[in-house]
Design an enzyme around this catalytic site. Sequence first.
Site, PDB file in Angstrom:
ATOM      1  CB  SER A  29      -0.947   0.021   1.211  1.00 36.97           C
ATOM      2  OG  SER A  29      -1.680  -1.172   1.300  1.00 36.97           O
ATOM      3  CG  ASP A 145      -8.928   0.379   1.109  1.00 33.75           C
ATOM      4  OD1 ASP A 145      -8.770  -0.643   1.812  1.00 33.75           O
ATOM      5  OD2 ASP A 145      -8.710   1.527   1.537  1.00 33.75           O
ATOM      6  NE  ARG A 176     -12.163  -4.341   3.787  1.00 32.15           N
ATOM      7  CZ  ARG A 176     -11.676  -3.108   3.907  1.00 32.15           C
ATOM      8  NH1 ARG A 176     -10.659  -2.722   3.154  1.00 32.15           N
ATOM      9  NH2 ARG A 176     -12.210  -2.274   4.771  1.00 32.15           N
ATOM     10  NE  ARG A 219     -12.134   0.945   2.058  1.00 35.06           N
ATOM     11  CZ  ARG A 219     -12.482   2.200   1.772  1.00 35.06           C
ATOM     12  NH1 ARG A 219     -13.491   2.419   0.951  1.00 35.06           N
ATOM     13  NH2 ARG A 219     -11.850   3.228   2.310  1.00 35.06           N
TER      14      ARG A 219
END
Length: 265
Positions: A29, A145, A176, A219
């Site tokens: 990231s 994300d 996720r 999200r």
Amino acid sequence: SSQYISALLMAGAVTDDGVNVELTTDLKSEPYVDITVELLADFGVDAERTESGYRVAGGQQYRREEYRVPGDFSSMSYLLAAGAVAADGEVVVAGAHPSAQGDSAIVDVLERMGATVAWDRDAGEITVERSDLSGVTVDVENTPDLLPTVAVLGAVADGDTRIVNCEHVRLKETDRVAVMADELSTMGASVTEKPDELVVHGDDSDLVGARVAGHADHRIVMALAVAALVADGDTVVGGAEHVDVSFPDFFETLSALGAAVDLSE
């Protein structure tokens, strides 16, 4: 974690001696640290990338009377995806001025998938239309994300959408990778989950309305809501209130775009 590095750079500027951050592993990231360095410069603070990490000199001061906060491309990704899979006409997302945000890569992802999308960088507007999409490979090492959004696009696209370098996405508010695999499967998508990869088989996916869980993750909730737009039948997303973390008016915005949204449950 990019967040720890950002915090150290922000604090280091007002220490006496400054801070050197030495990275001992690959930085995931990285664009999020780029945002921090860009922001510090906007406030008159110098920080830099070094051979081994980052450096900020001490004894600095933050100086600025006014700052215009750029739009959030992570939040924009859901609206752009909604436009690409379900719009009747054009969807125009404002506030999309260029910045160091890695999640602006959603525009490139949509273009590669075949979406009709145009970014007027001077005006800060992205226009997208419903399009026939094709699967692509998306590396989310620097844009974790975006994984939920891309997974939903893959469920609508022709062919396989392969999301790679995603093991660190398991360490967010929830895992996720696993959650998107499970919930999209509940909606009828064909998904293959690997430790560092998520493959959505669009040709074998036929989304249907279902009751899915938001896993207390903003999200996940927003991505599943986009999937619901093209699913056959009604979809109930549990924990919808968690959009308050980053996009409190998300469902009102979807409704304003013409989606049938009921927040009564």
